[in-house]
Design an enzyme around this catalytic site. Structure first.
Site, PDB file in Angstrom:
ATOM      1  CG  HIS A 188     -36.381 -71.858   9.102  1.00 24.76           C
ATOM      2  ND1 HIS A 188     -37.629 -71.475   8.660  1.00 24.76           N
ATOM      3  CD2 HIS A 188     -35.486 -71.119   8.397  1.00 24.76           C
ATOM      4  CE1 HIS A 188     -37.500 -70.540   7.726  1.00 24.76           C
ATOM      5  NE2 HIS A 188     -36.212 -70.304   7.554  1.00 24.76           N
ATOM      6  CD  GLU A 191     -33.274 -64.759   4.609  1.00 24.12           C
ATOM      7  OE1 GLU A 191     -33.341 -65.989   4.409  1.00 24.12           O
ATOM      8  OE2 GLU A 191     -33.453 -64.250   5.727  1.00 24.12           O
TER       9      GLU A 191
END
Length: 269
Positions: free
Chosen positions: A48, A153
């Site tokens: 990210h 996740e």
């Protein structure tokens, strides 16, 4: 010669919880500043964060300079990504999107030298101090000290969690609550009972396998809320935690100071 210390593993040996944070901004200076505050480790987030391996290299060097253990969150579960992160001197890799046992095995194979894995071998890297270390000693030390953290996740990863936990040489399982909430059909609802129950069950399973578990990022802003969250996760058996991140901390700090100043100049206080 092998003086570089893995503070996460040191904390584990001492029976202490290790505390780290995230850096998603392309700034070695932030990494260095974080290290001087007393954190045990820093996750340098290439997934990210908007930076390449050249910048990551400098951020790892900054972590070493400040005495904090660098863990690189690689963008994808690819051998070359994991190899580059470890060759530049990271003491751990966080591999995202692990949904199956096979993907977990792939990550371990890429991170460990033979006979534990098939990590590419080159004596002229920063990790070997540019061939200052004897190769046999370096390979042994690296297999013992470098860490593989798996980021689970998604719903598929939850369904295969028991199988993922059977893979040897996995140091930590990291849960991505925000992505997981989307997989469960409750996007962004981080306090939803279904998400909390799912996370708790995964923590229990990881503890049963004697695998470290990183709690969800302690994103609370008030001191009392941070303490309450840390106590909750530690009572569940979490041995590694992340506390905040650069973007959140910077934005929160700026907003708070601006709010106080605005209230003063507008005559609200």
């Amino acid at each position: 010669m092998y003086s570089k210390k893995n503070k996460v593993k040191e904390c584990r040996k001492q029976g202490k919880i290790s505390l780290g944070t995230w850096v998603q901004m392309a700034s070695p200076e932030i990494v260095e500043a974080v290290g001087y505050q007393g954190y045990d480790f820093v996750i340098i987030d290439m997934e990210h964060g908007h930076f390449d391996f050249d910048t990551t290299f400098q951020m790892v060097r900054a972590a070493d300079a400040a005495g904090i253990t660098p863990v690189v969150r690689v963008p994808t579960n690819q051998d070359s990504m994991i190899l580059k992160a470890l060759d530049m001197g990271a003491l751990g890799v966080l591999v995202p999107g692990v949904n199956t046992k096979e993907q977990a095995i792939q990550a371990v194979r890429a991170a460990k030298y033979a006979p534990l894995g098939m990590r590419g071998a080159c004596p002229w890297t920063r990790a070997t101090q540019y061939n200052a270390k004897d190769w046999t000693g370096h390979a042994r030390w690296s297999n013992e000290e470098t860490m593989i953290w798996l980021l689970v996740e998604g719903l598929e990863g939850v369904k295969n969690f028991d199988d993922i936990l059977t893979v040897p040489n996995v140091d930590a399982v990291v849960l991505g609550p925000f992505d997981l909430s989307q997989s469960l059909g409750i996007p962004g609802q981080l306090d939803h009972p279904l998400l909390i129950k799912t996370l708790q069950e995964m923590v229990q399973k990881a503890n049963a396998k004697n695998i470290d578990f990183i709690a969800v990022m302690l994103s609370e802003l008030k001191p009392e809320d941070i303490k309450a969250s840390a106590r909750k996760w530690s009572s569940m058996g979490c041995k590694i935690m992340t506390v905040g991140g650069d973007r959140a901390i910077i934005c929160t700090g700026y907003k708070s100071m601006l709010t106080h100043a605005r209230e003063a100049v507008d005559g609200n206080v």
